[in-house]
Design an enzyme around this catalytic site. Sequence first.
Site, PDB file in Angstrom:
ATOM      1  N   GLU A   1       0.844  -1.211   0.000  1.00 38.49           N
ATOM      2  CA  GLU A   1       0.000   0.000   0.000  1.00 38.49           C
ATOM      3  C   GLU A   1       0.877   1.258   0.000  1.00 38.49           C
ATOM      4  OE1 GLU A   1      -3.248  -0.241   2.864  1.00 38.49           O
ATOM      5  OE2 GLU A   1      -4.123  -1.907   1.749  1.00 38.49           O
TER       6      GLU A   1
ATOM      7  N   GLU B   1      -4.769  -8.837  -0.519  1.00 39.88           N
ATOM      8  CA  GLU B   1      -5.602  -8.609   0.672  1.00 39.88           C
ATOM      9  C   GLU B   1      -7.046  -8.514   0.223  1.00 39.88           C
ATOM     10  OE1 GLU B   1      -4.411  -5.496   3.405  1.00 39.88           O
ATOM     11  OE2 GLU B   1      -2.289  -5.932   3.055  1.00 39.88           O
TER      12      GLU B   1
HETATM   13  O1  AHR Z   1      -5.167  -6.206   6.738  1.00 39.48           O
HETATM   14  C1  AHR Z   1      -5.118  -5.061   7.525  1.00 39.48           C
HETATM   15  C2  AHR Z   1      -4.476  -3.875   6.812  1.00 39.48           C
HETATM   16  O2  AHR Z   1      -5.273  -3.505   5.730  1.00 39.48           O
HETATM   17  C3  AHR Z   1      -3.129  -4.134   6.192  1.00 39.48           C
HETATM   18  O3  AHR Z   1      -2.091  -4.008   7.096  1.00 39.48           O
HETATM   19  C4  AHR Z   1      -3.060  -3.062   5.155  1.00 39.48           C
HETATM   20  O4  AHR Z   1      -2.257  -3.421   4.068  1.00 39.48           O
HETATM   21  C5  AHR Z   1      -4.491  -2.827   4.771  1.00 39.48           C
HETATM   22  O5  AHR Z   1      -4.823  -1.490   4.767  1.00 39.48           O
END
Ligand code: AHR
Length: 507
Positions: free
Chosen positions: A178, A309
Amino acid sequence: MSIASSARIVIDLDVPGPAISRHLYGHFAEHLGRCIYEGFYVGEDSDLPNEGGIRLDVVEALRALDIPNLRWPGGCFADEYHWKDGIGPKADRPSMVNTHWGNVEENNHFGTHEFMALCELLGAAPYVNGNVGSGTVREMSEWVEYLTRDGDSPMVRERKANGRDEPWTVPFWGIGNEAWGCGGNMRAEAYADLARQYATYLRDHGDNKLYRIAAGASDDDLAWTEALLKAVSCLGCEKGPKNLFQGISFHYYTVAGTWQNKGSATDFDVDAYYRTIIKAQDIERVIRGHSAVMDAYDPDRKIGLVLDEWGTWWDVEPGTNPGFLYQQNAMRDALVASLHFDVFHRHAERLVMANIAQTVNVLQAMLLTDNDGGVVRTPTYHVFEMNKGHHDAVSVPTHVVEQPAAYELDGKTMDLVSASASVKDGRALVSVSNLDPVAALDVVLDLRGADVREPAGRLLTASKPQSHNTVGGPDAVAPAPLEVEPGPRGLRITLPPHSFATVSLAL
Ligand code: AHR
């Protein structure tokens, strides 16, 4: 339950589609809340059965899922993690503050060796996510050397001094996380240049071949994906950097409310249920968008799309640390997972990996644990287990040709049926979700192109979409056999409201 509606699903068993990489069933474990500490790792001195501090009850439950890969150490945490703090004798490892997640002290007792041991226990391929946000090129390059180099070198000597002679195999490597946000608040072009620089020094040592994954977009930020593609492709020209990174990631969370008020995991009304499914189904539009941009720059599909994710994100359970992201997991979450997999299977020609967030005690977890040895398998866990037959199978076209009218809410529509199918090793596996929260569904599986035998059905449902499992009631949502009858042109199954089913067939 209201009157049953009906659906017909045509499945072309003899028309091979793209292969479904088992890595679409990948996982994610971050130093966040009770995922690593207490969830996976309790330390050697714990009363709970453990191997090198790793909880064996958790390992046993997860082994049933055939987890193909595990991403670690973050997430946001990855960009403030310094790997050298997590090797060597535990007493000598420096502490740090985990500023992203609860401002708690991180003692670095779970580090590189512990993660690799966990992967070995799970039988999962490691996906290590390096630190771009607050790290250096040298630090990341040396981590790869430490993990994967054989023979003699400064990092190899250090690894051997820490008790590991042989190099490990590390197939997947993330270049930051991110980068547009917690990973450094960068602009796309600035990160793209950094990703090129880092990727240059992420060497393939010996036989270890890294699949380097550039940190990608949030949701449907296609401009971010395009900036990364521009950084590695040279359309119509002979010169230019190529193959610097092999994958581009993006993240997509099912947040049904707002980020300030995401809603409860278990206390929700029917509108919140519909909003959740609508948001989850939108993943298909987002994947189509990223795939279209990638097709323009990479028509031969050499670069993979990686959703590292995904999953539901609710308000934390009342009374728990807001920075720990601990949430319950209901039948509704299971359906979010099942419909994501149908979408993944349809787009497997470009989508090569996906990692649910996160495996234990955080967000849409497989397992919820307590410190007395309680390990609860969530409804989402059961979807992963029931869908295992799709790992490395060949997807086949699955058309929902008749179904109830789409549901409409706030100008958005939601399909009430989701399905996909694949074939592997002389068997077919069909997955079907009845997303209607109130009506049962009579389904005809119209199977074409092959004779089928020995149908075996399994059903995951519960008395209500809010149903969930607890230590006291671990099987409120658990798979049960499903009757499969001969149908007009194939097979017939009846799915209760808010349910997920699989039908396995010999070909
Ligand atoms: O999964 C939780 C968080 O969500 C992670 O650390 C981040 O990459 C995302 O914003």
